[in-house]
Design a protein around this motif. Structure first.
Motif, PDB file in Angstrom:
ATOM      1  N   TYR A 164       0.837  -1.207   0.000  1.00  0.00           N
ATOM      2  CA  TYR A 164       0.000   0.000   0.000  1.00  0.00           C
ATOM      3  C   TYR A 164       0.872   1.256   0.000  1.00  0.00           C
ATOM      4  N   ARG A 165       1.967   1.219   0.763  1.00  0.00           N
ATOM      5  CA  ARG A 165       2.857   2.387   0.860  1.00  0.00           C
ATOM      6  C   ARG A 165       3.483   2.715  -0.489  1.00  0.00           C
ATOM      7  N   GLN A 166       3.756   1.673  -1.274  1.00  0.00           N
ATOM      8  CA  GLN A 166       4.367   1.877  -2.594  1.00  0.00           C
ATOM      9  C   GLN A 166       3.484   2.690  -3.525  1.00  0.00           C
ATOM     10  N   VAL A 167       2.173   2.560  -3.359  1.00  0.00           N
ATOM     11  CA  VAL A 167       1.243   3.259  -4.256  1.00  0.00           C
ATOM     12  C   VAL A 167       0.533   4.402  -3.545  1.00  0.00           C
ATOM     13  N   ASP A 168       1.108   4.853  -2.421  1.00  0.00           N
ATOM     14  CA  ASP A 168       0.604   6.025  -1.686  1.00  0.00           C
ATOM     15  C   ASP A 168      -0.812   5.841  -1.148  1.00  0.00           C
ATOM     16  N   ARG A 169      -1.207   4.606  -0.882  1.00  0.00           N
ATOM     17  CA  ARG A 169      -2.480   4.371  -0.193  1.00  0.00           C
ATOM     18  C   ARG A 169      -2.166   4.380   1.308  1.00  0.00           C
ATOM     19  N   ASP A 170      -1.924   5.578   1.802  1.00  0.00           N
ATOM     20  CA  ASP A 170      -1.331   5.732   3.122  1.00  0.00           C
ATOM     21  C   ASP A 170      -2.223   5.216   4.254  1.00  0.00           C
ATOM     22  N   ASN A 171      -3.504   5.532   4.207  1.00  0.00           N
ATOM     23  CA  ASN A 171      -4.382   5.099   5.292  1.00  0.00           C
ATOM     24  C   ASN A 171      -4.532   3.580   5.314  1.00  0.00           C
ATOM     25  N   ASP A 172      -4.576   2.966   4.127  1.00  0.00           N
ATOM     26  CA  ASP A 172      -4.625   1.499   4.066  1.00  0.00           C
ATOM     27  C   ASP A 172      -3.332   0.901   4.616  1.00  0.00           C
ATOM     28  N   ALA A 173      -2.201   1.547   4.297  1.00  0.00           N
ATOM     29  CA  ALA A 173      -0.913   1.072   4.799  1.00  0.00           C
ATOM     30  C   ALA A 173      -0.861   1.162   6.323  1.00  0.00           C
ATOM     31  N   ILE A 174      -1.360   2.271   6.870  1.00  0.00           N
ATOM     32  CA  ILE A 174      -1.375   2.437   8.327  1.00  0.00           C
ATOM     33  C   ILE A 174      -2.197   1.333   8.980  1.00  0.00           C
ATOM     34  N   GLN A 175      -3.327   1.002   8.372  1.00  0.00           N
ATOM     35  CA  GLN A 175      -4.178  -0.059   8.909  1.00  0.00           C
ATOM     36  C   GLN A 175      -3.451  -1.410   8.873  1.00  0.00           C
ATOM     37  N   ALA A 176      -2.811  -1.711   7.743  1.00  0.00           N
ATOM     38  CA  ALA A 176      -2.105  -2.987   7.602  1.00  0.00           C
ATOM     39  C   ALA A 176      -0.939  -3.079   8.582  1.00  0.00           C
ATOM     40  N   TYR A 177      -0.166  -1.998   8.694  1.00  0.00           N
ATOM     41  CA  TYR A 177       0.932  -1.988   9.656  1.00  0.00           C
ATOM     42  C   TYR A 177       0.404  -2.113  11.084  1.00  0.00           C
ATOM     43  N   GLY A 178      -0.734  -1.474  11.351  1.00  0.00           N
ATOM     44  CA  GLY A 178      -1.341  -1.588  12.673  1.00  0.00           C
ATOM     45  C   GLY A 178      -1.705  -3.028  12.996  1.00  0.00           C
ATOM     46  N   ASN A 179      -2.254  -3.743  12.003  1.00  0.00           N
ATOM     47  CA  ASN A 179      -2.577  -5.161  12.202  1.00  0.00           C
ATOM     48  C   ASN A 179      -1.315  -5.967  12.488  1.00  0.00           C
ATOM     49  N   ALA A 180      -0.235  -5.655  11.756  1.00  0.00           N
ATOM     50  CA  ALA A 180       1.036  -6.356  11.969  1.00  0.00           C
ATOM     51  C   ALA A 180       1.585  -6.076  13.362  1.00  0.00           C
ATOM     52  N   ILE A 181       1.485  -4.816  13.794  1.00  0.00           N
ATOM     53  CA  ILE A 181       1.987  -4.439  15.119  1.00  0.00           C
ATOM     54  C   ILE A 181       1.185  -5.132  16.215  1.00  0.00           C
ATOM     55  N   ASP A 182      -0.140  -5.111  16.087  1.00  0.00           N
ATOM     56  CA  ASP A 182      -0.995  -5.758  17.090  1.00  0.00           C
ATOM     57  C   ASP A 182      -0.666  -7.245  17.191  1.00  0.00           C
ATOM     58  N   LEU A 183      -0.495  -7.890  16.052  1.00  0.00           N
ATOM     59  CA  LEU A 183      -0.208  -9.326  16.037  1.00  0.00           C
ATOM     60  C   LEU A 183       1.180  -9.606  16.613  1.00  0.00           C
ATOM     61  N   ILE A 219       8.440  -2.333  11.513  1.00  0.00           N
ATOM     62  CA  ILE A 219       7.036  -2.016  11.244  1.00  0.00           C
ATOM     63  C   ILE A 219       6.682  -0.658  11.829  1.00  0.00           C
ATOM     64  N   TYR A 220       7.148  -0.388  13.045  1.00  0.00           N
ATOM     65  CA  TYR A 220       6.936   0.935  13.630  1.00  0.00           C
ATOM     66  C   TYR A 220       7.597   2.012  12.770  1.00  0.00           C
ATOM     67  N   GLY A 240       5.726   4.979  10.933  1.00  0.00           N
ATOM     68  CA  GLY A 240       6.126   6.328  11.308  1.00  0.00           C
ATOM     69  C   GLY A 240       6.466   7.189  10.107  1.00  0.00           C
ATOM     70  N   MET A 241       7.054   6.577   9.077  1.00  0.00           N
ATOM     71  CA  MET A 241       7.365   7.312   7.854  1.00  0.00           C
ATOM     72  C   MET A 241       6.103   7.855   7.197  1.00  0.00           C
ATOM     73  N   ILE A 242       5.032   7.068   7.251  1.00  0.00           N
ATOM     74  CA  ILE A 242       3.765   7.531   6.665  1.00  0.00           C
ATOM     75  C   ILE A 242       3.194   8.680   7.486  1.00  0.00           C
ATOM     76  N   PHE A 243       3.254   8.562   8.814  1.00  0.00           N
ATOM     77  CA  PHE A 243       2.765   9.655   9.657  1.00  0.00           C
ATOM     78  C   PHE A 243       3.557  10.939   9.382  1.00  0.00           C
ATOM     79  N   GLU A 244       4.874  10.795   9.154  1.00  0.00           N
ATOM     80  CA  GLU A 244       5.686  11.970   8.823  1.00  0.00           C
ATOM     81  C   GLU A 244       5.223  12.586   7.509  1.00  0.00           C
ATOM     82  N   LYS A 245       4.931  11.740   6.537  1.00  0.00           N
ATOM     83  CA  LYS A 245       4.439  12.212   5.240  1.00  0.00           C
ATOM     84  C   LYS A 245       3.129  12.974   5.392  1.00  0.00           C
ATOM     85  N   GLN A 246       2.288  12.507   6.320  1.00  0.00           N
ATOM     86  CA  GLN A 246       1.006  13.159   6.577  1.00  0.00           C
ATOM     87  C   GLN A 246       1.137  14.348   7.530  1.00  0.00           C
TER      88      GLN A 246
END
Length: 315
Positions: free
Chosen positions: A120-139, A150-151, A155-161
């Protein structure tokens, strides 16, 4: 194991030993022989696919990955490989669909969710990427296997936003897991520099990153740039010149060196560096700014930007 399978194992073993020691095409030949003799051995199919990927034979790699059925223990590995190959072919939507399917069929694997975040990050789908990374972090936390990477990527996406609070939270968690990780130290330090806040702390971070990875042009650039932000332009010259030697065709680093040269009075060299930066295809926004510096000089560009920032703040 029959004789054919035994010979196949020998070829496979030799190929494994020679990997990264001889030309990949030679390793591929041995692996293909093993595959011919024992086509049901998915370990060989995975190796063949990986070698084809290394040789940039992406379509053939897809065929090899796709030959492994869902019932096979190597199916997860094959599908991750297939998703990566699709991404290399710039078939990003197809890659994402493969990973989304894996997230449903193999939800307990951290790598599936983190790979989906990467896609998702590769194609700038940032919110989807955050969700996927969040799932990875929770697991990963649930399994007691937290991963700094993963953090860091989230974090790079949050910086971009420009969500700097969430960015720093993730980077600090990454550093807690890997205290001397140079990429995290550099990225967080550079972000603080760009925000013009906590500069002494940012300098310590970037200096630590430079000690860990002294041949990284990007990290050395950050070191030069923080000296620039601190107003110590003379101290910025040496690291910035080194950064350009390490990353000679990076437009941002060449642009930074131009700024440093300007501030120490080396005007002709500054203009040369800005022209070099333009030749390396910077972003449209960066290119326009470099052209203004070539026309007006850095002092006037900075003054205009300061006036614009003041006007925006007052509004």
């Amino acid at each position: 194991m029959n004789p054919r399978q035994g010979i196949a194992e020998v070829y496979f073993g030799i190929a494994e030993l020679l990997k990264n020691r001889v030309d990949p095409s030679e390793v591929l030949m041995l692996s293909r022989l093993a595959e011919f003799l024992w086509p049901e051995n998915s370990n060989t199919s995975i190796q063949v696919a990986s070698l084809l990927e290394d040789l940039k034979q992406y379509e053939l790699a897809l065929i090899a990955y796709s030959s492994i059925p869902q019932s096979n223990p190597n199916y997860l590995l094959a599908e991750l490989g297939r998703a990566n190959t699709l991404s290399l072919l710039e078939k990003h939507h197809a890659s994402i669909e493969v990973l989304k399917s894996l997230a449903k069929s193999h939800p307990s694997y951290i790598v599936v969710h983190s790979s989906l975040g990467d896609a998702y990050r590769q194609v700038d789908r940032d919110n989807d990427a955050i969700q996927a990374y969040g799932n990875a972090i929770d697991l990963s936390n649930k399994l007691g296997k937290p991963r700094w990477e993963i953090y860091f990527y989230r974090g790079m996406i949050f910086e971009k936003q420009k969500n700097f609070i969430r960015m720093e939270q993730d980077f600090q968690k990454a550093l807690k897991l890997s205290p001397k990780q140079p990429d995290v130290l550099n990225f967080l330090g550079y972000s603080l520099v760009e925000q013009r806040k906590r500069l002494p702390e940012a300098l310590d971070m970037i200096m630590s990153a430079a000690e860990e990875r002294p041949q990284s042009g990007y990290i050395i650039d950050s070191l030069g740039w923080i000296y620039f932000r601190l107003g110590d332009y003379q101290a910025a010259v040496e690291p910035m010149e080194k950064a350009v030697k390490l990353q000679p065709v990076d437009p941002i680093i060449n642009d930074h060196l131009g700024d440093v040269y300007w501030m120490v009075g080396r005007i002709r060299e500054a203009n040369f560096q800005w022209k070099r930066a333009l030749s390396f295809s910077p972003s449209k926004k960066e290119a326009e700014r470099i052209k203004r510096k070539l026309k007006l000089g850095l002092d006037e560009v900075l003054e205009n930007e300061k006036l614009l920032d003041t006007k925006t703040a007052n509004e």
